[in-house]
Motif scaffolding. Structure first.
Motif, PDB file in Angstrom:
ATOM      1  N   UNK A 118       0.845  -1.196   0.000  1.00 35.87           N
ATOM      2  CA  UNK A 118       0.000   0.000   0.000  1.00 35.87           C
ATOM      3  C   UNK A 118       0.878   1.242   0.000  1.00 35.87           C
ATOM      4  N   UNK A 119       0.503   2.241  -0.788  1.00 38.52           N
ATOM      5  CA  UNK A 119       1.219   3.512  -0.822  1.00 38.52           C
ATOM      6  C   UNK A 119       2.684   3.264  -1.213  1.00 38.52           C
ATOM      7  N   UNK A 120       3.644   3.593  -0.337  1.00 41.69           N
ATOM      8  CA  UNK A 120       5.042   3.317  -0.686  1.00 41.69           C
ATOM      9  C   UNK A 120       5.266   1.828  -0.931  1.00 41.69           C
ATOM     10  N   UNK A 121       4.483   0.975  -0.257  1.00 40.86           N
ATOM     11  CA  UNK A 121       4.599  -0.467  -0.468  1.00 40.86           C
ATOM     12  C   UNK A 121       4.087  -0.889  -1.833  1.00 40.86           C
ATOM     13  N   UNK A 122       3.030  -0.216  -2.326  1.00 39.72           N
ATOM     14  CA  UNK A 122       2.540  -0.495  -3.674  1.00 39.72           C
ATOM     15  C   UNK A 122       3.549  -0.090  -4.720  1.00 39.72           C
ATOM     16  N   UNK A 123       4.196   1.041  -4.489  1.00 36.02           N
ATOM     17  CA  UNK A 123       5.290   1.460  -5.365  1.00 36.02           C
ATOM     18  C   UNK A 123       6.367   0.381  -5.416  1.00 36.02           C
ATOM     19  N   UNK A 124       6.782  -0.093  -4.235  1.00 35.68           N
ATOM     20  CA  UNK A 124       7.856  -1.081  -4.178  1.00 35.68           C
ATOM     21  C   UNK A 124       7.446  -2.387  -4.842  1.00 35.68           C
ATOM     22  N   UNK A 125       6.197  -2.788  -4.670  1.00 32.22           N
ATOM     23  CA  UNK A 125       5.742  -4.041  -5.268  1.00 32.22           C
ATOM     24  C   UNK A 125       5.915  -4.019  -6.782  1.00 32.22           C
ATOM     25  N   UNK A 126       5.496  -2.926  -7.424  1.00 27.45           N
ATOM     26  CA  UNK A 126       5.637  -2.838  -8.878  1.00 27.45           C
ATOM     27  C   UNK A 126       7.109  -2.750  -9.280  1.00 27.45           C
ATOM     28  N   UNK A 127       7.875  -1.988  -8.541  1.00 24.43           N
ATOM     29  CA  UNK A 127       9.297  -1.861  -8.858  1.00 24.43           C
ATOM     30  C   UNK A 127       9.998  -3.203  -8.736  1.00 24.43           C
ATOM     31  N   UNK A 128       9.713  -3.942  -7.659  1.00 20.77           N
ATOM     32  CA  UNK A 128      10.339  -5.253  -7.465  1.00 20.77           C
ATOM     33  C   UNK A 128       9.909  -6.228  -8.555  1.00 20.77           C
TER      34      UNK A 128
END
Length: 277
Positions: A118-128
């Motif tokens: 979620x939020x910064x975590x959603x960003x990281x999920x797509x980046x990873x």
């Protein structure tokens, strides 16, 4: 090891895990800005929701790990490698994945791992998902920051100007957007030779009292931008088994407006995904 400090995490184990010899898929569930490893448990009701989904046959039994990615003094790391915060990206994809496979009954390959945030975590999920398709095969973003340009929208710049009418003086709990900008700078444009905050900000005040972009710093932010990274990593991203994203229509930060360009680029590259509002 990578962060050179102990990090806390919360863990969900499926029913009968202790008595089972089977291997389980692992969901890496990443918290948003301002949270830590307790966020999904306290506010997301992970245990109740997952127990019911497994009981009703809507989800396979799984392990869920929720790591702490908060930082001091800026609060959140954006799960990025930073000389100031530490290498949180490497911590997740190397240390945490290896730790889970060593200490729990996991399916130890990409097909058995999903990363959702979620939020910064959603960003990281797509980046990873783009950078590490050999580690994660399913990704999902809930209201993730997927477009850095959204942060340079005139409305956001105006709000930053209003928060800092005397100029930038550092992060302040009473100034959410300002504190977020300092945290993102700690993640994406740290500068250990720039005390007292050791970051380079992407915006600076001119004599007219207005904010303008700093091109060389904005360039560093683009290097970490999901929208920009898609140009180079769309082919690997399209090898994933599942890509999901959603955002609320009344998001308080208007994150929904930043999703339209991302959706258009996913379509341009013929990437298979599911999007919901």
């Amino acid at each position: 090891k990578i962060l050179k400090s102990e990090r806390k995490y919360a863990i969900y184990l499926p029913p009968n895990y202790e008595n089972s010899e089977r291997s389980y898929p692992v969901l890496y569930l990443l918290h948003g800005m301002g949270d830590d490893q307790t966020g999904w448990v306290q506010f997301g009701e992970v245990k109740h929701i997952t127990d019911m989904a497994i009981k009703n046959g809507n989800a396979t039994p799984m392990i869920i790990v929720m790591p702490d990615a908060s930082t001091t003094p800026y609060g959140f790391s954006f799960y990025s490698n930073s000389m100031l915060n530490g290498n949180f990206e490497d911590f997740i994809v190397n240390d945490l994945v290896n730790y889970m496979d060593k200490n729990y009954n996991t399916i130890p390959d990409a097909s058995g791992r999903a990363v959702i945030g979620h939020s910064q975590g959603g960003y990281a999920a797509f980046k990873f998902g783009m950078l590490y398709p050999d580690i994660f095969k399913t990704v999902a973003s809930h209201s993730g920051l997927l477009l850095v340009d959204a942060l340079f929208d005139p409305t956001f710049i105006y709000l930053l100007e209003q928060e800092n009418q005397g100029g930038f003086t550092g992060p302040d709990p009473a100034k959410f957007l300002t504190s977020a900008m300092y945290a993102m700078s700690a993640a994406w444009s740290p500068n250990l030779n720039n005390p007292p905050f050791f970051v380079d900000l992407p915006l600076e005040f001119y004599e007219d009292g207005q904010l303008y972009p700093v091109p060389e710093v904005v360039g560093l932010w683009y290097q970490n931008d999901v929208f920009t990274l898609l140009d180079s990593y769309h082919e690997t991203f399209n090898t994933l088994n599942g890509i999901y994203l959603d955002v609320g229509l009344f998001d308080e930060l208007n994150t929904q407006l930043a999703h339209a360009p991302v959706i258009s680029k996913l379509d341009f590259f013929n990437i298979d995904y599911t999007f919901e509002t």
